[in-house]
Write an enzyme that holds these catalytic residues in place. Structure first.
Site, short mmCIF file in Angstrom:
data_model
loop_
_atom_site.label_atom_id
_atom_site.label_comp_id
_atom_site.label_asym_id
_atom_site.label_seq_id
_atom_site.Cartn_x
_atom_site.Cartn_y
_atom_site.Cartn_z
N ASP A 95 39.11 47.09 36.44
CA ASP A 95 39.44 48.29 37.21
C ASP A 95 39.66 47.87 38.66
OD1 ASP A 95 38.80 49.60 34.87
OD2 ASP A 95 37.43 51.03 35.81
N HIS A 152 37.52 41.33 32.15
CA HIS A 152 37.83 41.16 30.73
C HIS A 152 39.10 40.32 30.55
CE1 HIS A 152 34.99 44.39 29.20
NE2 HIS A 152 34.95 44.53 30.52
N SER A 255 34.47 42.48 44.49
CA SER A 255 35.34 41.47 45.06
C SER A 255 36.75 41.58 44.51
CB SER A 255 34.77 40.08 44.83
OG SER A 255 35.41 39.15 45.68
#
Length: 307
Positions: A95, A152, A255
């Site tokens: 995200d 992911h 980050s």
């Protein structure tokens, strides 16, 4: 992207003189405090300030997490992020907001408008690795405090190796990206190499101020063992395979994630462009060149420090 203001310039100037790693070490301890009044205060402040949406969280009750770090790296419900299922679809690794997406030209990647940085420097001076990805596709995604902080797999891949590159811990905000030359090649970072259907792929976790540590699912927390880059080369059973959409790592605080593919291997979708918010699992590109075998470097299991 708005130009940096006076406050941004002041904060960046302070980060140049403050003890960045000492601050990060302090934040590491603070985010693991279990005393309920303190950790609940931190969690409520972040939820309120950044409008954190807990609806998709596996556990939607913020103060029920044992530590702030457990809250920050929370898991999502199993169906919260559908994974782009087409065989040739590249899934978004996390995200966040797209900082940049494009193709490496003359060994350079765009950091912000009017600013670029060097591929060789990003990869810790590894010339073989830089040659492998010369002319390839890259994407940079910034994770804000409100975002889901696990990373992911964009494609299914076999783990080939990993490099930890020590460095600075500047903020990776849009403003700092405009103020610090070569930001992503200066901050400490974890480079993870995989063999995929599109050939070699790198997922780079870039550290930042207050990022206490970075983790992978195969090695746990990863830290420097010396002043120079530390390399892990995986062979045989150590070369685990992770499926597309499967978790590969996480940030303990927020980050940036940079993803690299080889030349002509991947084409980004037109909608995948700077400034767009994305969610893990959505389609962001297409595999253009299928490869049955990859030479992704680094490629044994024991760490070895190299300058």
């Amino acid at each position: 992207m708005q130009p940096p203001g006076f406050k941004d310039k002041l904060n960046t100037a302070l980060l140049k003189v403050l003890p960045q790693h000492l601050l990060a070490a302090g934040m590491y301890r603070i985010t693991r405090v279990r005393w309920k009044p303190f950790k609940n205060m931190l969690i409520r402040e972040v939820v309120s300030r950044y409008a954190v949406d807990m609806f998709d969280a596996e556990n939607p009750r913020p103060t029920s997490y044992p530590t702030f770090n457990a809250f920050f790296t929370r898991a999502l419900k199993a169906d919260a992020r559908p994974i782009a299922h087409q065989a040739d679809a590249v899934a978004c690794p996390c995200d966040g907001k797209v900082s940049q997406a494009g193709y490496i030209r003359k060994g350079k990647l765009i950091q912000a408008k009017g600013h670029d940085f060097n591929l060789l420097a990003l990869l810790g001076g590894d010339e073989d690795l830089a040659e492998t990805f010369a002319g390839g596709a890259y994407s940079t995604i910034y994770l804000s405090p409100r975002d889901y902080h696990r990373v992911h797999m964009p494609l299914s891949g076999k783990l080939k190796g990993m490099i930890f590159v020590p460095g600075d811990l500047f903020s990776v905000s849009d403003a700092t990206a405009q103020l610090i030359p070569g930001l992503y090649a200066r901050n400490e970072r974890l480079i993870c190499g995989f063999e995929t259907i599109a050939g070699p792929m790198l997922i780079i976790l870039v550290g930042a101020i207050f990022v206490g540590s970075m983790e992978t699912v195969w090695a746990g927390e990863v830290r420097a063992s010396g002043k120079g880059p530390t390399k892990w080369l995986y062979e045989g059973k150590q070369q685990i395979t992770l499926k597309k959409g499967e978790e590969m790592g996480r940030f303990n605080m927020g980050s940036t994630v940079i993803t690299l593919f080889g030349k002509d291997a991947v084409k980004w979708d037109k909608a995948f462009t700077a400034g767009v918010r994305v969610r893990m699992g959505q389609r962001i590109g297409k595999v253009m060149r299928f490869s049955g075998k990859s030479s992704t470097h680094p490629q044994g299991g024991k760490p070895s420090a190299s300058a």
